[in-house]
Scaffold this motif. Structure first.
Motif, short mmCIF file in Angstrom:
data_model
loop_
_atom_site.label_atom_id
_atom_site.label_comp_id
_atom_site.label_asym_id
_atom_site.label_seq_id
_atom_site.Cartn_x
_atom_site.Cartn_y
_atom_site.Cartn_z
N UNK A 126 1.04 -0.94 0.22
CA UNK A 126 0.06 -0.01 0.18
C UNK A 126 0.61 1.34 -0.10
N UNK A 127 0.50 2.26 -0.41
CA UNK A 127 1.05 3.65 -0.21
C UNK A 127 -0.13 4.76 -0.68
N UNK A 128 0.17 4.87 0.97
CA UNK A 128 -0.66 5.99 2.27
C UNK A 128 -0.24 7.41 2.02
N UNK A 129 -1.56 8.40 1.68
CA UNK A 129 -0.58 9.20 1.61
C UNK A 129 -1.80 10.45 2.49
N UNK A 130 -1.99 11.77 3.06
CA UNK A 130 -2.84 12.18 2.73
C UNK A 130 -2.88 13.94 1.87
N UNK A 131 -1.53 14.52 1.55
CA UNK A 131 -1.59 14.99 -0.02
C UNK A 131 -1.81 15.14 -0.96
N UNK A 132 -0.74 14.79 -1.62
CA UNK A 132 -0.57 14.84 -3.15
C UNK A 132 0.11 13.59 -3.91
N UNK A 133 0.30 13.13 -4.57
CA UNK A 133 0.72 12.02 -5.02
C UNK A 133 0.66 12.46 -6.49
N UNK A 134 2.00 11.52 -7.54
CA UNK A 134 2.22 12.05 -8.58
C UNK A 134 2.96 10.67 -9.13
N UNK A 135 2.48 10.32 -10.80
CA UNK A 135 3.28 9.45 -11.33
C UNK A 135 2.98 9.76 -12.50
N UNK A 136 4.57 9.85 -13.04
CA UNK A 136 5.11 10.69 -14.79
C UNK A 136 5.81 9.37 -14.79
N UNK A 137 6.32 9.49 -15.64
CA UNK A 137 7.03 8.79 -16.88
C UNK A 137 8.63 9.39 -16.74
N UNK A 138 9.21 8.96 -17.50
CA UNK A 138 10.82 10.01 -17.23
C UNK A 138 11.16 10.79 -18.24
N UNK A 139 10.49 10.47 -20.00
CA UNK A 139 10.62 11.39 -20.34
C UNK A 139 9.46 11.91 -21.34
N UNK A 140 9.63 13.12 -21.94
CA UNK A 140 8.10 14.12 -22.11
C UNK A 140 7.35 13.49 -22.99
N UNK A 141 8.56 12.50 -24.17
CA UNK A 141 7.99 12.21 -25.20
C UNK A 141 7.51 10.33 -25.12
N UNK A 142 7.15 9.97 -23.74
CA UNK A 142 6.28 8.91 -23.25
C UNK A 142 5.14 8.40 -23.89
N UNK A 143 4.36 7.26 -24.13
CA UNK A 143 3.07 7.77 -24.24
C UNK A 143 2.46 6.28 -22.54
#
Length: 206
Positions: A126-143
């Motif tokens: 489990x990944x828990x928290x009460x704030x914000x979480x962001x998930x993103x690829x390393x490269x801006x061009x990645x689909x």
């Protein structure tokens, strides 16, 4: 390699000259760690990263073993894999940036912002928290493919369901140019999909 039967504390900035393995009862790194080499920490107790890791020169990789636990208080950057075998707790806002991110156990962010940026992400607990979480690829061009959608950076429904308690989930990059394709997605929190110049495709149900 460094071995200590008890507690090991490193107060000075650290720049390993080669791949390094630290084995100790507990290990505390109070200052920055930089250098294009692999770092492995095997600690039966607590491992603490109190300052930025890889902010100057990214480490090649970072690994912690399954014993004990890890506390993180600053950003950690590697060019290759970050693999956390133990439970991880944040003590400050933290961005994990890597080629591959693997968390075998739980990840507790508390009220702190959490960022996970990688080419591949594995969440074993489990990944828990009460704030914000962001998930993103390393490269801006990645689909990006969500919950069965097509894309190079894959986030399955199982992975997304590991996230709990956060006020907001952000997926993608504001500077992204790769498309985001959504399969059959179930949302458990407020979610923002972002791709600066890419297209977001809702191919399934949300």
């Amino acid at each position: 390699s460094v071995r200590s039967g008890g507690a090991l504390t490193v107060t000075d900035a650290l720049s390993p000259a080669g791949n390094a393995t630290v084995t100790a009862g507990s290990a505390t790194f109070a200052s920055a760690i930089d250098g294009a080499h692999a770092l492995t920490v095997n600690a039966s107790g607590l491992t603490t990263f109190g300052a930025a890791v890889g902010s100057g020169t990214a480490l090649a990789s970072l690994t912690t073993d399954a014993a004990g636990s890890t506390r993180v208080g600053a950003d950690i950057t590697t060019s290759g894999t970050q693999h956390y075998g133990d439970a991880v707790t944040l003590t400050a806002a933290t961005n994990f940036t890597a080629g591959t991110l693997v968390f075998d156990s739980t990840l507790a962010a508390g009220s702190h912002q959490l960022g996970l940026q990688a080419d591949a992400l594995t969440l074993g607990g489990t990944v828990s928290g009460s704030g914000t979480v962001s998930l993103a690829p390393s490269l801006a061009t990645t689909t990006i493919g969500l919950a069965g959608g097509a894309g190079t950076y894959q986030l399955s429904q199982t992975t997304l369901s590991r996230l709990t308690g956060f006020s907001t989930l952000a997926i993608g990059r504001s500077d992204g140019s790769g498309d985001i394709r959504v399969g059959h997605l179930v949302l458990s929190m407020d979610t923002a999909l972002q791709s600066g110049s890419g297209t977001i495709h809702l191919d399934g149900s949300v």
